[in-house]
Scaffold this motif. Sequence first.
Motif, PDB file in Angstrom:
ATOM      1  N   ALA A  63       0.863  -1.185   0.000  1.00 48.45           N
ATOM      2  CA  ALA A  63       0.000   0.000   0.000  1.00 48.45           C
ATOM      3  C   ALA A  63       0.897   1.231   0.000  1.00 48.45           C
ATOM      4  N   TYR A  64       0.971   1.898  -1.147  1.00 51.17           N
ATOM      5  CA  TYR A  64       1.772   3.116  -1.283  1.00 51.17           C
ATOM      6  C   TYR A  64       0.926   4.325  -0.896  1.00 51.17           C
ATOM      7  N   ARG A  65       1.542   5.260  -0.193  1.00 52.78           N
ATOM      8  CA  ARG A  65       0.888   6.530   0.159  1.00 52.78           C
ATOM      9  C   ARG A  65       1.553   7.628  -0.674  1.00 52.78           C
ATOM     10  N   TYR A  66       0.718   8.486  -1.286  1.00 49.22           N
ATOM     11  CA  TYR A  66       1.256   9.475  -2.212  1.00 49.22           C
ATOM     12  C   TYR A  66       0.231  10.561  -2.495  1.00 49.22           C
ATOM     13  N   GLN A  67       0.698  11.600  -3.145  1.00 44.91           N
ATOM     14  CA  GLN A  67      -0.152  12.662  -3.666  1.00 44.91           C
ATOM     15  C   GLN A  67       0.262  12.924  -5.106  1.00 44.91           C
ATOM     16  N   ALA A  84      -2.736  10.050   0.511  1.00 41.55           N
ATOM     17  CA  ALA A  84      -1.824  10.106   1.657  1.00 41.55           C
ATOM     18  C   ALA A  84      -2.173   9.081   2.732  1.00 41.55           C
ATOM     19  N   LYS A  85      -3.421   8.650   2.772  1.00 39.80           N
ATOM     20  CA  LYS A  85      -3.859   7.666   3.778  1.00 39.80           C
ATOM     21  C   LYS A  85      -4.205   6.330   3.132  1.00 39.80           C
ATOM     22  N   ASN A  86      -3.706   6.100   1.931  1.00 34.17           N
ATOM     23  CA  ASN A  86      -4.024   4.863   1.214  1.00 34.17           C
ATOM     24  C   ASN A  86      -3.604   3.627   2.004  1.00 34.17           C
ATOM     25  N   ARG A  87      -4.494   2.642   2.078  1.00 36.97           N
ATOM     26  CA  ARG A  87      -4.194   1.364   2.734  1.00 36.97           C
ATOM     27  C   ARG A  87      -4.422   0.183   1.802  1.00 36.97           C
ATOM     28  N   LYS A  88      -4.747   0.498   0.555  1.00 39.29           N
ATOM     29  CA  LYS A  88      -5.077  -0.541  -0.415  1.00 39.29           C
ATOM     30  C   LYS A  88      -3.813  -1.020  -1.131  1.00 39.29           C
ATOM     31  N   GLU A  90      -2.099  -2.274  -4.127  1.00 32.15           N
ATOM     32  CA  GLU A  90      -2.358  -2.342  -5.562  1.00 32.15           C
ATOM     33  C   GLU A  90      -1.109  -1.949  -6.330  1.00 32.15           C
ATOM     34  N   ARG A  91      -0.827  -2.741  -7.337  1.00 36.07           N
ATOM     35  CA  ARG A  91       0.327  -2.431  -8.183  1.00 36.07           C
ATOM     36  C   ARG A  91      -0.027  -1.347  -9.175  1.00 36.07           C
ATOM     37  N   ILE A  92      -1.240  -1.393  -9.718  1.00 36.36           N
ATOM     38  CA  ILE A  92      -1.681  -0.382 -10.670  1.00 36.36           C
ATOM     39  C   ILE A  92      -2.787   0.434 -10.027  1.00 36.36           C
ATOM     40  N   ALA A  93      -2.531   1.716  -9.865  1.00 34.86           N
ATOM     41  CA  ALA A  93      -3.504   2.621  -9.239  1.00 34.86           C
ATOM     42  C   ALA A  93      -3.984   3.615 -10.293  1.00 34.86           C
ATOM     43  N   SER A  94      -5.280   3.548 -10.615  1.00 36.85           N
ATOM     44  CA  SER A  94      -5.877   4.454 -11.603  1.00 36.85           C
ATOM     45  C   SER A  94      -6.721   5.494 -10.900  1.00 36.85           C
ATOM     46  N   HIS A  95      -6.577   6.727 -11.319  1.00 39.00           N
ATOM     47  CA  HIS A  95      -7.326   7.834 -10.707  1.00 39.00           C
ATOM     48  C   HIS A  95      -7.945   8.701 -11.794  1.00 39.00           C
ATOM     49  N   SER A  96      -9.198   9.089 -11.597  1.00 43.30           N
ATOM     50  CA  SER A  96      -9.893  10.027 -12.468  1.00 43.30           C
ATOM     51  C   SER A  96     -10.293  11.237 -11.643  1.00 43.30           C
ATOM     52  N   PHE A  97     -10.333  12.400 -12.284  1.00 41.69           N
ATOM     53  CA  PHE A  97     -10.686  13.641 -11.600  1.00 41.69           C
ATOM     54  C   PHE A  97     -11.191  14.625 -12.644  1.00 41.69           C
ATOM     55  N   ASP A  98     -11.771  15.730 -12.190  1.00 40.56           N
ATOM     56  CA  ASP A  98     -12.219  16.760 -13.124  1.00 40.56           C
ATOM     57  C   ASP A  98     -11.033  17.243 -13.940  1.00 40.56           C
ATOM     58  N   SER A  99     -11.267  17.457 -15.213  1.00 40.94           N
ATOM     59  CA  SER A  99     -10.198  17.866 -16.120  1.00 40.94           C
ATOM     60  C   SER A  99      -9.499  19.138 -15.631  1.00 40.94           C
ATOM     61  N   GLN A 100      -8.173  19.107 -15.669  1.00 37.00           N
ATOM     62  CA  GLN A 100      -7.334  20.227 -15.238  1.00 37.00           C
ATOM     63  C   GLN A 100      -6.322  20.530 -16.336  1.00 37.00           C
ATOM     64  N   ALA A 101      -6.082  21.800 -16.598  1.00 40.15           N
ATOM     65  CA  ALA A 101      -5.052  22.190 -17.559  1.00 40.15           C
ATOM     66  C   ALA A 101      -3.722  22.269 -16.816  1.00 40.15           C
ATOM     67  N   VAL A 102      -2.779  21.429 -17.208  1.00 48.30           N
ATOM     68  CA  VAL A 102      -1.469  21.384 -16.563  1.00 48.30           C
ATOM     69  C   VAL A 102      -0.386  21.146 -17.618  1.00 48.30           C
ATOM     70  N   ARG A 103       0.823  21.477 -17.258  1.00 49.17           N
ATOM     71  CA  ARG A 103       1.987  21.072 -18.048  1.00 49.17           C
ATOM     72  C   ARG A 103       2.819  20.065 -17.253  1.00 49.17           C
ATOM     73  N   PHE A 109       5.890  10.667  -3.192  1.00 49.97           N
ATOM     74  CA  PHE A 109       5.844   9.443  -2.393  1.00 49.97           C
ATOM     75  C   PHE A 109       5.877   9.830  -0.916  1.00 49.97           C
ATOM     76  N   LEU A 110       4.900   9.335  -0.159  1.00 50.52           N
ATOM     77  CA  LEU A 110       4.800   9.670   1.266  1.00 50.52           C
ATOM     78  C   LEU A 110       5.087   8.490   2.185  1.00 50.52           C
ATOM     79  N   GLY A 111       5.341   7.321   1.619  1.00 52.20           N
ATOM     80  CA  GLY A 111       5.638   6.137   2.417  1.00 52.20           C
ATOM     81  C   GLY A 111       4.871   4.936   1.901  1.00 52.20           C
TER      82      GLY A 111
END
Length: 181
Positions: A63-67, A84-88, A90-103, A109-111
């Motif tokens: 269980a990797y903790r990260y932001q 940051a409080k992840n306890r699951k 998983e080797r592959i972690a997929s995340h979806s969120f509202d679209s953001q414009a970034v470069r 990694f938090l532990g």
Amino acid sequence: QVAASASSEETGKQNFAKHAVDGDLQTRWCAADSSSGQWLQLDLGKVQPISAVRLHWEQPNNAYRYQIEGSVDREQWHKLVDAAKNRKNERIASHSFDSQAVRYVRVTFLGSKSGSWGSLWEVEVADKESGEDLGSYLVNWKSQAVTVLLGAFDDMTCTYETEYQVPTVYEALDRIVGRNL
């Protein structure tokens, strides 16, 4: 072309930041030690919308903790994912969120549950709203295996194995996703 940099690298084993975006699941980035706060940063080359990130962590039973944060200028960052409080485990972690414009996209990694180091085989980003995958073809040039991630992480993943040369890999991708590469 996506470029990568990191707060540190495990140079003795050649686990450099660039390996987290090379499309090869046999190479990886690893921090130089297990300390919290180690980060991997991607430069997408230009400001563009993203709404999904997939992380391929080194260890499957950890269980990797990260932001995950995004920025247009590397000065002001905004949080895209807070694990940051992840306890699951998983080797592959997929995340979806509202679209953001970034470069820039930064994974900090938090532990981990096991105390292991921050280590990623691959990082992928996509914009699910436009259907554009930014780095969704994982090609292992050594084994000629091609993994095509369809629909910007919509859980439809297929692997095409071939015994042929690299140009045939492109032909296989064209047949699978109907695109000319």
